[in-house]
Design an enzyme around this catalytic site. Structure first.
Site, PDB file in Angstrom:
ATOM      1  CG  ASP A   8    -152.032  13.513  -9.719  1.00 55.06           C
ATOM      2  OD1 ASP A   8    -150.789  13.604  -9.576  1.00 55.06           O
ATOM      3  OD2 ASP A   8    -152.590  12.494 -10.169  1.00 55.06           O
ATOM      4  CG  HIS A   9    -152.209  12.400  -5.254  1.00 54.40           C
ATOM      5  ND1 HIS A   9    -153.365  12.440  -6.024  1.00 54.40           N
ATOM      6  CD2 HIS A   9    -151.766  11.126  -5.332  1.00 54.40           C
ATOM      7  CE1 HIS A   9    -153.607  11.238  -6.505  1.00 54.40           C
ATOM      8  NE2 HIS A   9    -152.655  10.422  -6.114  1.00 54.40           N
ATOM      9  CB  CYS A  65    -151.293  13.286 -13.310  1.00 50.37           C
ATOM     10  SG  CYS A  65    -151.527  12.399 -14.874  1.00 50.37           S
ATOM     11  N   GLY A  66    -149.404  11.255 -12.510  1.00 52.13           N
ATOM     12  CA  GLY A  66    -148.523  10.100 -12.413  1.00 52.13           C
ATOM     13  C   GLY A  66    -147.941   9.712 -13.756  1.00 52.13           C
ATOM     14  CB  THR A  67    -149.290   8.188 -16.678  1.00 51.53           C
ATOM     15  OG1 THR A  67    -150.633   8.691 -16.657  1.00 51.53           O
ATOM     16  CG2 THR A  67    -149.205   6.906 -15.864  1.00 51.53           C
ATOM     17  N   GLY A  68    -149.148  11.493 -16.743  1.00 53.55           N
ATOM     18  CA  GLY A  68    -149.434  12.583 -17.685  1.00 53.55           C
ATOM     19  C   GLY A  68    -150.658  12.299 -18.535  1.00 53.55           C
ATOM     20  N   GLY A  70    -153.988  10.972 -17.678  1.00 52.12           N
ATOM     21  CA  GLY A  70    -155.312  11.425 -17.235  1.00 52.12           C
ATOM     22  C   GLY A  70    -155.441  12.933 -17.279  1.00 52.12           C
ATOM     23  CG  HIS A  98    -144.441  19.104 -37.020  1.00 49.58           C
ATOM     24  ND1 HIS A  98    -143.947  17.917 -37.507  1.00 49.58           N
ATOM     25  CD2 HIS A  98    -143.559  20.065 -37.434  1.00 49.58           C
ATOM     26  CE1 HIS A  98    -142.831  18.143 -38.197  1.00 49.58           C
ATOM     27  NE2 HIS A  98    -142.566  19.432 -38.153  1.00 49.58           N
ATOM     28  NE  ARG A 132    -145.215  19.061 -44.045  1.00 50.25           N
ATOM     29  CZ  ARG A 132    -144.039  19.647 -43.775  1.00 50.25           C
ATOM     30  NH1 ARG A 132    -143.804  20.885 -44.183  1.00 50.25           N
ATOM     31  NH2 ARG A 132    -143.109  18.990 -43.107  1.00 50.25           N
ATOM     32  CG  HIS A 133    -146.736  21.306 -39.722  1.00 51.15           C
ATOM     33  ND1 HIS A 133    -146.688  19.936 -39.794  1.00 51.15           N
ATOM     34  CD2 HIS A 133    -145.522  21.754 -40.145  1.00 51.15           C
ATOM     35  CE1 HIS A 133    -145.492  19.559 -40.216  1.00 51.15           C
ATOM     36  NE2 HIS A 133    -144.770  20.645 -40.444  1.00 51.15           N
TER      37      HIS A 133
HETATM   38  C1  RB5 Z   1    -153.103   8.726  -9.562  1.00 53.73           C
HETATM   39  O1  RB5 Z   1    -152.891   7.566  -8.814  1.00 53.73           O
HETATM   40  C2  RB5 Z   1    -152.893   8.444 -11.022  1.00 53.73           C
HETATM   41  O2  RB5 Z   1    -153.935   7.698 -11.532  1.00 53.73           O
HETATM   42  C3  RB5 Z   1    -152.730   9.739 -11.789  1.00 53.73           C
HETATM   43  O3  RB5 Z   1    -151.659  10.457 -11.275  1.00 53.73           O
HETATM   44  C4  RB5 Z   1    -152.458   9.635 -13.279  1.00 53.73           C
HETATM   45  O4  RB5 Z   1    -151.405   8.764 -13.540  1.00 53.73           O
HETATM   46  C5  RB5 Z   1    -153.626   9.347 -14.115  1.00 53.73           C
HETATM   47  O5  RB5 Z   1    -153.575   9.356 -15.348  1.00 53.73           O
END
Ligand code: RB5
Length: 154
Positions: A8-9, A65-68, A70, A98, A132-133
């Site tokens: 994303d952005h 994305c910002g956190t990975g 979403g 695994h 097993r995995h």
């Molecule tokens: C965008 O602001 C943010 O919500 C997105 O990059 C991500 O972190 C969502 O999980």
């Protein structure tokens, strides 16, 4: 190896570094975007990469994305996708060995570009161990396909 990459952005700068790194490793990339700084909904890239992976058009995917979080949730809604968010290489390696992960995800607001490169390297260099995995990954796929898990009902 052919990988899809999407973001994303929030992740343009880190994606550019990861793309350069992967190309230097000889990886062919399908970039599903975004390549604009305008706000871009992560579910679109998550879906696009997930679709390419599930359809066998690529060998795997990278999502940022910002956190990975979403973007991995979105990709995991495509049947057959096992997308894992990792912030360090050990989990990335084990997600392949695994869990047979076929998409690796991370957060542009969580890690830096050098850690991102270590994560993709660890993930790409690992192989699923089966055994097993395979039974456990099969259970995950059973939940996906049937919304039930026989082993949990005994
Ligand atoms: C965008 O602001 C943010 O919500 C997105 O990059 C991500 O972190 C969502 O999980």
């Amino acid at each position: 190896m052919r990988l899809a990459i999407g973001n994303d952005h929030s992740a343009l700068a880190i994606k550019a570094e990861v793309v350069e790194h992967l190309r230097a490793r000889g990886v062919e990339l399908v970039d599903v975007g975004t390549n604009s700084e305008e706000s871009f909904d992560y579910a679109i890239s998550g879906y696009r990469v997930g679709r390419l992976v599930a359809d066998g058009e690529v060998d795997g995917g990278v999502l940022i994305c910002g956190t990975g979080v979403g973007i991995s949730l979105a990709a995991n809604k495509v049947d057959g996708v096992r997308a894992c968010v990792c912030s360090e290489p050990y989990s990335a390696e084990l997600s392949k060995r695994h869990n047979d992960s076929n998409v690796i995800c991370f957060g542009a607001r969580v890690i830096g570009p050098e850690m991102a490169k270590c994560i993709v390297d660890a993930w790409m260099d690992a192989e699923f161990e089966g055994g097993r995995h395979a039974r456990r990954v099969g259970q995950i796929m059973e939940i996906q396909d049937t919304q039930r898990l026989a082993a949990a009902e005994q």
